[in-house]
Design an enzyme around this catalytic site. Structure first.
Site, PDB file in Angstrom:
ATOM      1  CG  HIS A   1      -1.661  -1.200   1.525  1.00 14.11           C
ATOM      2  ND1 HIS A   1      -2.834  -1.480   0.875  1.00 14.11           N
ATOM      3  CD2 HIS A   1      -1.445  -2.235   2.382  1.00 14.11           C
ATOM      4  CE1 HIS A   1      -3.325  -2.621   1.321  1.00 14.11           C
ATOM      5  NE2 HIS A   1      -2.496  -3.108   2.232  1.00 14.11           N
TER       6      HIS A   1
HETATM    7  C1  BDR Z   1      -2.969   1.015   5.129  1.00 15.34           C
HETATM    8  O1  BDR Z   1      -3.243   0.570   6.448  1.00 15.34           O
HETATM    9  C2  BDR Z   1      -2.052   0.229   7.103  1.00 15.34           C
HETATM   10  O2  BDR Z   1      -2.173  -0.965   7.821  1.00 15.34           O
HETATM   11  C3  BDR Z   1      -0.987   0.133   6.046  1.00 15.34           C
HETATM   12  O3  BDR Z   1       0.257   0.555   6.589  1.00 15.34           O
HETATM   13  C4  BDR Z   1      -1.463   1.071   4.973  1.00 15.34           C
HETATM   14  O4  BDR Z   1      -1.031   2.405   5.203  1.00 15.34           O
HETATM   15  C5  BDR Z   1      -3.657   0.061   4.175  1.00 15.34           C
HETATM   16  O5  BDR Z   1      -5.030   0.072   4.397  1.00 15.34           O
END
Ligand code: BDR
Ligand code: CA
Length: 309
Positions: free
Chosen positions: A239
């Site tokens: 992500h």
């Molecule tokens: C986001 O949520 C967090 O757990 C990850 O680091 C990322 O920024 C994904 O939904």
């Protein structure tokens, strides 16, 4: 070189975004601000410094920010990222001290010293950014831009929630902060789950073998983080590195520009990010939301940066 500040909650994929930033000559990381999200803020602040120190980086200051969302209690994601927030990677506790200022004041100081030059990359809940915009109302206009990882926009089959069926973790965690940020005058690029849940952007066991074959410090740490994610979740979602990659090669993505409404409160619809038609939007500005990605080319870029000597 583009000047950036990273606001993050490391977190496995935040740590991977930090590694990617440090290995990218186009970017100059001016500072890091930390927020509660994947882990309590003391832990995310330690984790950012653990990664920096592991790579021998001592000149990037880390300032700690909000311990909780504006109106909600923190619901961390340690069950996903591991009890230390970094996939039990065994890095020692940090020795570098934190910057004494609060995250939002540190951020404002850096931006006021270089107006229109700094891009903020936010890969956690938007609490610090909202505080910064509230305490320093001139900030949104003085930033060159804000790149954020957050939201689920129903633009692809992957654009559904990961915290609830409808909402993405970062936005759900602090929807009131997200509302403030998405309504502000800063120019926003948003990477949502539409992009980052696409399997073509995730690392698999085959990639892990490739990473393990390299023995640079960055590759060794990456291998540990990725291995934990694959062992516990079957793949390693990227992500936060995807958000960073918009600054390295924007041609990896297609964007649509539209007003984004964030649903706040604590109901079933908490944290939904809804793309509005222009006529419905009132005062909401346009956000550039990623609508598609060239996954293989992104992974190639990510791996080449991490594995290069
Ligand atoms: C986001 O949520 C967090 O757990 C990850 O680091 C990322 O920024 C994904 O939904
Ligand atoms: Ca994150």
């Amino acid at each position: 070189m583009r000047k950036v500040i990273l606001d993050m909650d490391p977190g496995i994929d935040d740590a991977l975004a930090l590694l990617l930033a440090l290995r990218s000559p186009e970017l100059q990381v001016l500072g890091i601000t930390t927020v509660a999200g994947n882990a309590p803020v003391e832990m995310t602040s330690a984790n950012a410094r653990r990664v920096l120190e592991y790579l021998g980086v001592t000149d990037i200051l880390v300032a700690m920010g909000a311990a909780k969302p504006l109106k909600h209690t923190l619901a961390d994601a340690l069950n996903y990222h591991g009890p230390d927030g970094l996939g039990q990677c065994n890095l020692p506790p940090p020795r570098l001290p934190l910057h004494p200022a609060k995250a939002w004041d540190f951020l404002a100081e850096l931006v006021l010293n270089a107006p229109s030059e700094i891009t903020l990359v936010a890969t956690g809940p938007l609490t610090n950014v909202a505080h910064a915009f509230q305490y320093h109302p001139e900030l949104p206009k003085l930033l060159a831009g804000l790149v954020l990882m957050g939201g689920a926009y129903s633009l692809t089959p992957y654009g559904k929630g990961n915290q609830t069926p409808f909402a993405e973790f970062n936005i759900w965690q602090d929807p009131e902060a997200a509302y403030i940020v998405f309504s502000s005058e800063v120019d926003i690029i948003a990477i949502g789950l539409d992009i980052s849940m696409n399997p073509a952007t995730c690392l698999t066991g085959q990639h892990l073998e490739q990473i393990k074959a390299s023995h640079t410090p960055a590759a060794r740490l990456t291998a540990k983080l990725v291995e934990y994610a694959i062992k516990h979740h079957g793949r390693c979602e990227l992500h936060d590195p995807l958000a960073l990659a918009t600054l390295l090669d924007a041609s990896l993505f297609d964007f649509i520009s539209a007003p984004v409404e964030v649903i706040s409160g604590n109901g079933w619809d908490r944290g939904i990010t809804r793309i509005l038609a222009l006529g419905q939007a009132g005062e909401l500005p346009l956000t550039h939301v990623a609508a598609s990605v060239d996954g293989p080319r992104f992974l190639k870029l990510f791996l080449s940066r991490i594995l290069e000597k």
